[in-house]
Scaffold this active site. Structure first.
Site, PDB file in Angstrom:
ATOM      1  N   SER A 132     -65.664 179.405  73.653  1.00  0.00           N
ATOM      2  CA  SER A 132     -65.936 178.118  74.297  1.00  0.00           C
ATOM      3  C   SER A 132     -67.387 178.036  74.753  1.00  0.00           C
ATOM      4  O   SER A 132     -68.048 176.998  74.580  1.00  0.00           O
ATOM      5  CB  SER A 132     -64.992 177.909  75.481  1.00  0.00           C
ATOM      6  OG  SER A 132     -63.644 177.891  75.062  1.00  0.00           O
ATOM      7  N   ASP A 133     -67.900 179.105  75.334  1.00  0.00           N
ATOM      8  CA  ASP A 133     -69.312 179.136  75.717  1.00  0.00           C
ATOM      9  C   ASP A 133     -70.210 179.040  74.489  1.00  0.00           C
ATOM     10  O   ASP A 133     -71.193 178.282  74.474  1.00  0.00           O
ATOM     11  CB  ASP A 133     -69.630 180.435  76.460  1.00  0.00           C
ATOM     12  CG  ASP A 133     -69.284 180.381  77.937  1.00  0.00           C
ATOM     13  OD1 ASP A 133     -69.294 179.271  78.505  1.00  0.00           O
ATOM     14  OD2 ASP A 133     -69.014 181.430  78.524  1.00  0.00           O
TER      15      ASP A 133
END
Length: 410
Positions: free
Chosen positions: A178-179
């Site tokens: 996600s990052d």
């Protein structure tokens, strides 16, 4: 600060980036811009620095105690220490922003406004500034004030609901996807904004949320649900739409078989000596094979299990069919193809300490990525940057240092 040997030469040479972000999504974005030639100045809080510097072990054995986690996202940057909570510190950052093309930040919504470092304040100083805000949930909506970390976002986005064994618990991906995906979307968005500015002279604010970025990556799973399909669920290593597209047990270990079309399926059946299976109407096309997955696996699995893995992979290679083994990370990084593409690289810090890293994956024919600076120690470039960019003399730098407005590790 920048010598001729290390001068940026990539497609973004001449672009200045002020990186106020920390942890991963923002720094990942800024690092990519740096790899492509942008000059990136990373601003860190004196005495603290980027949180990830301490996310270890392992740590670099050079006295800095910088973690491998930090090292993966902070090359091609200069680090300066400025206390933005002090007005003189915030004023220094405003002056640096006035010379920048791009500002990246990942403070909570509204967190920089009280220092006069939000988009409204900085765009008033430099109207063509591109200002990218990265948060967990965005600048609007009911959750805008919540903090967001990768693990939380993987769960909230639905990603974990489709990751893991069918009869096992929801599982996170083994990297902070996600990052990383948010960093990629930030880079794409900044490049688009730079192009818009080159045509119109206009800067703009980019509002990017980890949740939005991860939801966008649900891709085929979300499209299936939105367009009349069943609710997606965990299927282990199987594919919801294609079969066979998963791991299989050979006589001496697991291999991966990833067949993407009908021709590949028929050719694979021929490799196995199962030509009649390739002509079975139950398996004639992708949709049929997915619908009759259990019967297909019942037919394929015992035959595949009789093959030594290396022999089956070699036979598939001869037939130009995609298959292979699951590599460990050491095996993947030592793979001849990875070596041929120059993905594993090394750069040295000023004291000669080597830092090993993974390079930028795109191969440019004219303007390749370049690696000029190892990930910096916290605040190591404060004096050099403030002297060059703001014209501060040694007396002024010493005063700011004594008052804790700036820090310098050297």
């Amino acid at each position: 600060m920048t010598d001729p040997v290390s001068a940026p030469t990539g497609p973004l040479a001449g672009i200045r980036v002020l990186d106020l972000s920390r942890v991963l999504a923002g720094p990942w974005c800024a690092q990519m811009l740096g790899d492509l030639g942008a000059e990136v100045t990373k601003v860190e809080q004196p005495g603290q620095g980027d949180d990830t510097r301490r996310w270890g072990p392992p740590f670099l054995p050079d006295g800095s105690r910088d973690s491998a986690y930090y090292l993966c996202a902070n090359r091609n940057k200069r680090s300066i220490g400025i206390d933005l909570a002090q007005e003189e510190g915030a004023a220094l950052i405003r002056k640096l922003a006035a010379q920048a093309d791009v500002v990246i930040e990942n403070f909570r919504v509204g967190g920089l406004a009280k220092y006069g470092l939000d988009y409204a304040a900085l765009s008033a100083i430099k109207p063509d500034l591109i200002y990218c805000s990265i948060t967990g949930f965005g600048q609007t909506g009911p959750d805008k004030d919540r903090g967001g970390y990768d693990f939380l976002i993987q769960g909230m986005s639905g990603l974990m609901s489709v990751t893991g064994d069918a009869d096992g618990p929801p599982t996170k991906v083994g990297i902070p996807t996600s990052d990383l995906s948010t960093g990629l979307y930030a880079t794409i968005s900044i490049l688009a904004a730079l192009n818009h500015r080159s045509r119109t002279g206009e800067g703009q604010h980019i509002d990017l949320a980890l949740l939005d970025a991860q939801v966008a990556l649900l891709a085929n799973q979300a499209s299936s649900w939105l367009n009349g399909g069943p609710e997606p669920h965990r299927m282990g290593n199987q594919h919801p739409s294609m079969a066979p597209y998963q791991d299989f047990a050979c006589a001496d270990g697991e291999i991966l078989i990833a067949l993407g079309n009908d021709r590949q399926f028929r050719d694979f059946c021929a490799v196995l000596g199962l030509d009649e299976l390739g002509g079975d109407p139950r398996f004639a096309d992708s949709a049929s094979r997915a619908a009759n997955r259990a019967a297909l696996l019942d037919a394929l699995s015992p035959v595949i299990a009789s093959w030594p893995s290396d022999d089956l992979i070699a036979a598939m290679d001869r037939a130009k069919l995609p298959g292979g083994k699951v590599n460990t990370i050491p095996q993947a990084l030592a793979h001849p193809q990875v070596a041929a593409r120059g993905m594993v690289r090394e750069i040295a810090r000023e004291d000669g300490t080597p830092v090993h890293f993974l390079g930028f994956p795109a191969q440019f024919s004219k303007t390749p990525a370049n690696y000029r600076h190892a990930p910096p120690r916290s605040a190591q470039d404060t004096h050099a940057v403030l002297q060059r960019d703001l014209g501060l003399d040694q007396t002024e730098l010493e005063r700011l240092l004594a008052q804790g407005i700036i820090s310098n590790s050297l």
